[in-house]
Write an enzyme that holds these catalytic residues in place. Sequence first.
Site, PDB file in Angstrom:
ATOM      1  N   PRO A   1       4.557  16.610 -19.523  1.00 26.38           N
ATOM      2  CA  PRO A   1       5.522  17.601 -20.021  1.00 26.38           C
ATOM      3  C   PRO A   1       6.001  18.520 -18.906  1.00 26.38           C
ATOM      4  O   PRO A   1       5.190  19.074 -18.162  1.00 26.38           O
ATOM      5  CB  PRO A   1       4.751  18.379 -21.086  1.00 26.38           C
ATOM      6  CG  PRO A   1       3.369  17.868 -21.099  1.00 26.38           C
ATOM      7  CD  PRO A   1       3.255  16.735 -20.140  1.00 26.38           C
ATOM      8  N   GLU A   2       7.314  18.639 -18.789  1.00 27.76           N
ATOM      9  CA  GLU A   2       7.902  19.549 -17.807  1.00 27.76           C
ATOM     10  C   GLU A   2       8.518  20.726 -18.570  1.00 27.76           C
ATOM     11  O   GLU A   2       8.333  20.844 -19.777  1.00 27.76           O
ATOM     12  CB  GLU A   2       8.963  18.794 -16.986  1.00 27.76           C
ATOM     13  CG  GLU A   2       8.390  17.569 -16.276  1.00 27.76           C
ATOM     14  CD  GLU A   2       9.422  16.807 -15.455  1.00 27.76           C
ATOM     15  OE1 GLU A   2      10.401  17.420 -14.993  1.00 27.76           O
ATOM     16  OE2 GLU A   2       9.252  15.590 -15.271  1.00 27.76           O
TER      17      GLU A   2
END
Length: 274
Positions: A2-3
């Site tokens: 996840p960014e």
Amino acid sequence: MPELPEVETITRDLSRQVVGGRIARVYVWDRRVIRNCPTEQFIRTLTGQAIAHVFRRGKAIGVRLESKGFLVIQPMMTGQLLYGTGSWRNVRTQVTRITFELSNNRYLNYNDQRLFGRLTCVEDLNQVAFLKSIGLEPFSRQFTTSWLEERTRKRDLPIKNLLMNQHFLAGIGNIYASEILFCARLHPKRPASSLSSREIKLLHAAVRRVLKEAIRFRGTSMNTYRDLYNQTGNFMKRIQVYGRGDEPCFRCGMRINRIILAGRSTYFCQRCQT
Ligand SMILES: [Zn+2]
């Protein structure tokens, strides 16, 4: 992993669901995900606490407790926060590492397949090492074209590597670095210092445009990412280059290239990006 857009999506949903609620009980199924805090202290600090605020910093989620202290969650590679109502017993799996039983018959499970994620409890955010040295938020007022110009001028490393450096800008990882550079029409290997003022402006705009659009589409589920409700993100359909090696560029039709840069797969179009 996840960014920024994925973590922002989780944060916004979490904020909507849990602020004002209370953590009734904490079950630690695997203490390896708790870092820099004894498990007993982690449980004691959180149990019975009301949740005052939920926020994002880089790729981490912060939860401010009503009386004092914070819970900080870094999902890293495969961490997921899954929320629901009813009993957590029906949805707990082998990879559920922590269960937060919430007030009003709700739960929040922290699942993590590969155990790279980190959860910690602190009184003060300064006690979290990575937060002390984290870079600018791309949506902050300080992130301006002149800041970007100033900070790239003396850096000779490839622009893609600089974009992914969390001490520089917070929240951009491998997927969005490739997407941002395609949007800005910059070759990922370009030394940061070689960017002209015009290119800096394009890059600055691309950072915000790509991240904003990805948030709007609730992120990208390239691998294990799921949102709070166990749903995939919709940005996959809008991806321009990442993971599209040998497929035609949407802009010019040429085959997308895949190279390894700093050990990470990097995708770009060699005609559109110079
Ligand atoms: Zn192209």
